[in-house]
Design a protein around this motif. Structure first.
Motif, mmCIF file in Angstrom:
data_model
loop_
_atom_site.group_PDB
_atom_site.id
_atom_site.type_symbol
_atom_site.label_atom_id
_atom_site.label_comp_id
_atom_site.label_asym_id
_atom_site.label_seq_id
_atom_site.Cartn_x
_atom_site.Cartn_y
_atom_site.Cartn_z
ATOM 1 N N ASN A 112 0.759 -1.181 -0.037
ATOM 2 C CA ASN A 112 0.111 0.006 0.157
ATOM 3 C C ASN A 112 0.928 1.213 -0.016
ATOM 4 N N GLU A 114 2.054 5.136 -0.468
ATOM 5 C CA GLU A 114 1.638 6.446 -0.173
ATOM 6 C C GLU A 114 2.579 7.715 -0.842
ATOM 7 N N ARG A 138 -2.367 4.248 -1.542
ATOM 8 C CA ARG A 138 -3.214 4.950 -0.468
ATOM 9 C C ARG A 138 -3.649 6.336 -1.054
ATOM 10 N N ASN A 140 -5.769 9.436 0.099
ATOM 11 C CA ASN A 140 -6.318 10.381 1.397
ATOM 12 C C ASN A 140 -8.095 10.779 1.165
ATOM 13 N N GLY A 161 -1.133 8.841 3.366
ATOM 14 C CA GLY A 161 -1.808 8.857 1.889
ATOM 15 C C GLY A 161 -1.447 9.810 0.933
ATOM 16 N N PHE A 187 -7.747 2.785 1.130
ATOM 17 C CA PHE A 187 -8.039 3.919 2.041
ATOM 18 C C PHE A 187 -8.075 3.451 3.499
#
Length: 386
Positions: A112, A114, A138, A140, A161, A187
């Protein structure tokens, strides 16, 4: 409350320690699995950061759940506990090179990711190994949650994120990189959430995002909504198992998945919190000027949540069925004024040597313990082994 805890067995153990109700954990896992069976496209990854006791991890892996890890150490602990590598997702805003290398070597399900810099590093390390790294980005969502400010993660001001405004740019970069397989979106809006409307808001935001991506002919295979489902810290016996049905139904009814899309969850607290209690003994009852103190041999080094963000845990004198109550500030021995478990707490009258249980401590308890003041780390015991 005596009957819930085997006090005669506790008397042989050095306090403080963590006690895990294995039957309750098994019942919780059965509940989760029975609900997941109704939704073949739902996948659960247990959030290892909640509790990485090897015996707990083994029980969860044997129940067939995947693992959500946020460090290389957690990846190794998950593999050692029997979680298949292809069931592991690796999150975290600051992944070190050695952690990325380990994840690539184990061939985990996905990272994941960011940020673009992180994406570029993963691509570089994957290329050096001749591997493809599966990646979810990820995003946000800028969705607030009704929870403590220290455990909300989905607002634009949080460190986690990729900003929603940058989403397409980062997706284009992921698709461009030769050793990255872009497989989905991730998320997470926060933790200890009890209002299903917060998750409904996340569903609505994801629906908007999917419509937005469809305009650019972008379709993803996986949607990961993180975790966040809370537990009842106030009534651990009345509500020992969280309302997983309401949680899963919220996503089933409000999230518009595309045909063939898989929906991933990363629950931790909801699975393990209620099964664990921190067991301590009363060292002293001290009368102050305006209050009295129940001083335990457990401290903030053993359970930091109350000191860290004023978290509430139900506290019980489990040595006494006495109906005579007294009010105490329940504190530990650590040399810090914040070493307080509860203020103005009503307990059955406490005496030196009484066992005290601090409930709902199976998540973010043992795993966050420290050795400040050179205190030994608390041990953890399953009810099955006592």
């Amino acid at each position: 409350m005596k009957g819930k805890f085997p006090l005669e067995k506790f008397s042989r153990l050095r306090t403080p320690f963590y006690y895990y109700d294995a039957d309750l954990l098994r019942q919780t896992l059965r509940t989760v699995n029975s609900l997941l069976a109704r939704h073949p496209n739902f996948v659960m990854h247990y959030a290892v950061k909640a509790n990485a006791n090897p015996k707990i991890l083994r029980m969860i892996s044997m129940a067939g759940l995947g693992a959500d890890c946020v460090s290389g150490g957690e990846i190794q602990a998950a593999v050692d506990a029997g979680f298949p590598a292809r069931s592991i997702v690796f999150a975290g805003v600051g992944k070190s090179d050695w952690e990325i290398d380990l994840a690539l070597e184990k061939d985990i399900f996905c990272f994941n990711v960011e940020s673009i810099p992180e994406l570029e590093v993963i691509n570089e390390l994957a290329e050096a190994k001749g591997k493809q790294a599966r990646v979810c980005l990820r995003i946000n969502p800028d969705v607030g949650a009704h929870t403590h400010a220290k455990i909300t993660t989905g607002l634009a001001e949080n460190k986690f994120g990729i900003a929603l405004s940058d989403m397409e740019k980062v997706i284009d970069e992921a698709i461009r990189l030769s050793h990255i397989d872009f497989i989905g979106l991730h998320f997470h809006i926060g933790s200890q959430i009890l209002d299903m409307a917060d998750f409904e808001s996340l569903c609505n935001r994801i629906n908007d995002i999917q419509r937005r991506l469809s305009l650019n002919h972008i379709r993803v295979e996986n949607i990961n909504v993180g975790g966040g489902l809370g537990v009842s810290y106030t009534h651990p016996d009345k509500e020992p198992i969280p309302d997983f049905a309401a949680y899963f139904n919220t996503y089933a009814h409000h999230l518009h998945l595309l045909p063939g899309q898989m929906l991933h969850f990363e629950l931790g607290r909801a699975i393990v919190a209620q099964s664990g209690s921190l067991i301590s003994r009363v060292l002293y009852v001290k009368q102050g000027t305006h209050k009295q103190f129940c001083i335990l041999d457990a401290g903030m080094t053993d359970l930091i949540r109350p000191a860290l963000y004023q978290a509430y845990h139900k506290i019980e004198n489990i040595s006494s069925d006495d109906s005579i109550m007294a009010t105490y500030d329940v504190v530990g021995p650590v040399c810090e004024s914040s070493d307080v478990f509860g203020k103005a707490t009503d307990l059955s009258t406490c005496h030196r040597g009484d066992f005290v249980a601090i409930r709902s401590a199976g998540a973010y308890g043992e795993i966050m313990a420290s050795q400040y003041n050179c205190r030994p780390l608390p041990k953890g015991y399953l009810s099955d082994e006592l």
